[in-house]
Motif scaffolding. Sequence first.
Motif, mmCIF file in Angstrom:
data_model
loop_
_atom_site.group_PDB
_atom_site.id
_atom_site.type_symbol
_atom_site.label_atom_id
_atom_site.label_comp_id
_atom_site.label_asym_id
_atom_site.label_seq_id
_atom_site.Cartn_x
_atom_site.Cartn_y
_atom_site.Cartn_z
ATOM 1 N N ARG A 41 54.513 -36.777 37.564
ATOM 2 C CA ARG A 41 55.361 -36.427 36.427
ATOM 3 C C ARG A 41 56.486 -37.442 36.330
ATOM 4 N NH1 ARG A 41 59.068 -31.114 36.362
ATOM 5 N NH2 ARG A 41 60.339 -32.516 37.621
ATOM 6 N N CYS A 42 56.744 -37.905 35.142
ATOM 7 C CA CYS A 42 57.810 -38.863 34.905
ATOM 8 C C CYS A 42 58.759 -38.260 33.872
ATOM 9 C CB CYS A 42 57.225 -40.172 34.381
ATOM 10 S SG CYS A 42 58.464 -41.434 34.119
ATOM 11 N N ALA A 43 60.051 -38.388 34.106
ATOM 12 C CA ALA A 43 61.032 -37.817 33.179
ATOM 13 C C ALA A 43 61.943 -38.918 32.665
ATOM 14 C CB ALA A 43 61.851 -36.742 33.860
ATOM 15 N N THR A 44 62.204 -38.908 31.380
ATOM 16 C CA THR A 44 63.201 -39.795 30.801
ATOM 17 C C THR A 44 64.276 -38.928 30.175
ATOM 18 O OG1 THR A 44 63.582 -41.632 29.300
ATOM 19 C CG2 THR A 44 61.945 -40.024 28.615
ATOM 20 N N VAL A 45 65.513 -39.305 30.371
ATOM 21 C CA VAL A 45 66.627 -38.517 29.863
ATOM 22 C C VAL A 45 66.958 -38.988 28.458
ATOM 23 C CG1 VAL A 45 69.030 -37.840 30.228
ATOM 24 C CG2 VAL A 45 67.531 -38.192 32.179
ATOM 25 N N VAL A 46 66.928 -38.042 27.529
ATOM 26 C CA VAL A 46 67.247 -38.322 26.135
ATOM 27 C C VAL A 46 68.348 -37.378 25.698
ATOM 28 C CG1 VAL A 46 64.945 -39.179 25.548
ATOM 29 C CG2 VAL A 46 65.453 -36.751 25.335
ATOM 30 N N LYS A 47 68.917 -37.654 24.558
ATOM 31 C CA LYS A 47 69.961 -36.779 24.027
ATOM 32 C C LYS A 47 69.366 -35.397 23.798
ATOM 33 C CE LYS A 47 72.911 -36.340 19.984
ATOM 34 N NZ LYS A 47 73.200 -36.894 18.672
ATOM 35 N N GLY A 48 69.857 -34.422 24.502
ATOM 36 C CA GLY A 48 69.340 -33.064 24.366
ATOM 37 C C GLY A 48 68.486 -32.634 25.545
ATOM 38 N N GLY A 49 68.350 -33.458 26.562
ATOM 39 C CA GLY A 49 67.588 -33.011 27.736
ATOM 40 C C GLY A 49 66.689 -34.092 28.310
ATOM 41 N N ARG A 50 65.627 -33.635 28.903
ATOM 42 C CA ARG A 50 64.673 -34.560 29.520
ATOM 43 C C ARG A 50 63.336 -34.486 28.797
ATOM 44 N NH1 ARG A 50 66.967 -31.861 33.915
ATOM 45 N NH2 ARG A 50 68.271 -33.201 35.222
ATOM 46 N N ARG A 51 62.678 -35.628 28.710
ATOM 47 C CA ARG A 51 61.350 -35.672 28.122
ATOM 48 C C ARG A 51 60.374 -36.042 29.240
ATOM 49 N NH1 ARG A 51 61.399 -39.514 23.505
ATOM 50 N NH2 ARG A 51 62.549 -37.803 22.522
ATOM 51 N N PHE A 52 59.372 -35.204 29.439
ATOM 52 C CA PHE A 52 58.426 -35.409 30.534
ATOM 53 C C PHE A 52 57.134 -36.029 30.023
ATOM 54 C CE2 PHE A 52 61.001 -31.792 31.975
ATOM 55 C CZ PHE A 52 61.465 -32.316 33.174
ATOM 56 N N SER A 53 56.548 -36.883 30.859
ATOM 57 C CA SER A 53 55.205 -37.380 30.611
ATOM 58 C C SER A 53 54.453 -37.306 31.930
ATOM 59 C CB SER A 53 55.227 -38.815 30.071
ATOM 60 O OG SER A 53 55.830 -39.672 31.018
ATOM 61 N N PHE A 54 53.135 -37.353 31.850
ATOM 62 C CA PHE A 54 52.307 -37.162 33.037
ATOM 63 C C PHE A 54 51.305 -38.302 33.176
ATOM 64 C CE2 PHE A 54 53.696 -33.055 31.555
ATOM 65 C CZ PHE A 54 54.171 -32.461 32.717
ATOM 66 N N GLY A 55 51.033 -38.641 34.422
ATOM 67 C CA GLY A 55 50.016 -39.634 34.733
ATOM 68 C C GLY A 55 48.992 -39.006 35.660
ATOM 69 N N ALA A 56 47.718 -39.220 35.402
ATOM 70 C CA ALA A 56 46.649 -38.623 36.211
ATOM 71 C C ALA A 56 45.774 -39.724 36.791
ATOM 72 C CB ALA A 56 45.806 -37.669 35.370
ATOM 73 N N LEU A 57 45.649 -39.722 38.116
ATOM 74 C CA LEU A 57 44.764 -40.645 38.822
ATOM 75 C C LEU A 57 43.428 -39.940 39.015
ATOM 76 C CD1 LEU A 57 44.404 -43.351 40.303
ATOM 77 C CD2 LEU A 57 45.266 -42.231 42.347
ATOM 78 N N VAL A 58 42.382 -40.452 38.364
ATOM 79 C CA VAL A 58 41.080 -39.783 38.321
ATOM 80 C C VAL A 58 40.003 -40.711 38.879
ATOM 81 C CG1 VAL A 58 39.388 -38.657 36.822
ATOM 82 C CG2 VAL A 58 41.807 -38.520 36.267
ATOM 83 N N VAL A 59 39.130 -40.139 39.720
ATOM 84 C CA VAL A 59 37.968 -40.864 40.232
ATOM 85 C C VAL A 59 36.732 -40.229 39.613
ATOM 86 C CG1 VAL A 59 36.666 -41.512 42.289
ATOM 87 C CG2 VAL A 59 39.150 -41.352 42.399
ATOM 88 N N ALA A 60 35.831 -41.042 39.071
ATOM 89 C CA ALA A 60 34.592 -40.538 38.472
ATOM 90 C C ALA A 60 33.409 -41.243 39.118
ATOM 91 C CB ALA A 60 34.581 -40.786 36.965
ATOM 92 N N GLY A 61 32.338 -40.490 39.342
ATOM 93 C CA GLY A 61 31.146 -41.076 39.936
ATOM 94 C C GLY A 61 29.949 -40.164 39.792
ATOM 95 N N ASP A 62 28.766 -40.716 40.117
ATOM 96 C CA ASP A 62 27.536 -39.941 39.978
ATOM 97 C C ASP A 62 26.913 -39.567 41.321
ATOM 98 O OD1 ASP A 62 26.623 -42.377 40.848
ATOM 99 O OD2 ASP A 62 25.196 -42.671 39.218
ATOM 100 N N ARG A 63 27.578 -39.905 42.436
ATOM 101 C CA ARG A 63 27.090 -39.639 43.795
ATOM 102 C C ARG A 63 25.778 -40.370 44.101
ATOM 103 N NH1 ARG A 63 30.101 -35.436 46.296
ATOM 104 N NH2 ARG A 63 31.312 -34.260 44.787
ATOM 105 N N HIS A 64 25.467 -41.414 43.311
ATOM 106 C CA HIS A 64 24.256 -42.205 43.533
ATOM 107 C C HIS A 64 24.565 -43.693 43.462
ATOM 108 C CE1 HIS A 64 21.626 -38.748 43.550
ATOM 109 N NE2 HIS A 64 22.193 -38.316 42.435
ATOM 110 N N GLY A 65 25.748 -44.097 43.942
ATOM 111 C CA GLY A 65 26.058 -45.510 44.000
ATOM 112 C C GLY A 65 26.888 -46.052 42.857
ATOM 113 N N HIS A 66 27.443 -45.189 42.010
ATOM 114 C CA HIS A 66 28.297 -45.643 40.916
ATOM 115 C C HIS A 66 29.609 -44.872 40.974
ATOM 116 C CE1 HIS A 66 24.208 -46.528 39.476
ATOM 117 N NE2 HIS A 66 24.775 -47.643 39.053
ATOM 118 N N VAL A 67 30.735 -45.598 40.960
ATOM 119 C CA VAL A 67 32.042 -44.945 41.053
ATOM 120 C C VAL A 67 33.083 -45.801 40.337
ATOM 121 C CG1 VAL A 67 32.704 -46.006 43.249
ATOM 122 C CG2 VAL A 67 33.619 -43.773 42.659
ATOM 123 N N GLY A 68 34.113 -45.138 39.797
ATOM 124 C CA GLY A 68 35.195 -45.839 39.115
ATOM 125 C C GLY A 68 36.495 -45.075 39.250
ATOM 126 N N VAL A 69 37.606 -45.782 39.065
ATOM 127 C CA VAL A 69 38.936 -45.185 39.156
ATOM 128 C C VAL A 69 39.663 -45.452 37.849
ATOM 129 C CG1 VAL A 69 41.150 -45.240 40.374
ATOM 130 C CG2 VAL A 69 39.038 -45.517 41.653
#
Length: 184
Positions: A41-69
């Motif tokens: 979670r990342c927060a930036t402070v703006v007039k009126g409070g904080r604005r949040f954004s999110f980053g997701a680290l995802v691994v995908a694969g087929d369990r048969h020799g193919h994988v990516g991040v």
Amino acid sequence: MSDTREGSSTEREAPAGPVEAPPTRAAEEGGIEEIVVKIGRCATVVKGGRRFSFGALVVAGDRHGHVGVGYGKSVEVPSAVEKGKKLAVRNMVTVPLVNGTLPHRIIGRYGASYVVMVPASPGTGVIAGSSARAVLELAGVQNVLTKSYGSNNPKNLTLATLRGLERLVTRDDIERLRGVKLVG
């Protein structure tokens, strides 16, 4: 005054015959599975409070020799995960496997993270931390020993593991490159 009628029931009857389960996300997309390694979670402070954004680290694969991040960013978690999965599928690499393990020992490096991966005998399982485990399991590796050195940042560890897997070569590849038959 009761408004119940005989014979009318609000309950639904179960359909006759076998009930088919709805297809899973993995089945719909050609057998590609995903694991969310970390949500930041990342927060930036703006007039009126904080604005949040999110980053997701995802691994995908087929369990048969193919994988990516992939790393997806958005103002909502589900869309960040979806973007991360899309990037992971787009950046998939092929991993050579020999009897469910790696063809040889390899060290992957990314940033200040090092991941040492050693082939293991059948029945050992995946001995790894959560970041490296996600990459190795979705690549289809069943027996491996790993040790991480340096930074324990999950993003660096997953990419170090992926870089190590990219550099793997099989015995057949070496024979073809050298133009000779290896003995042993």
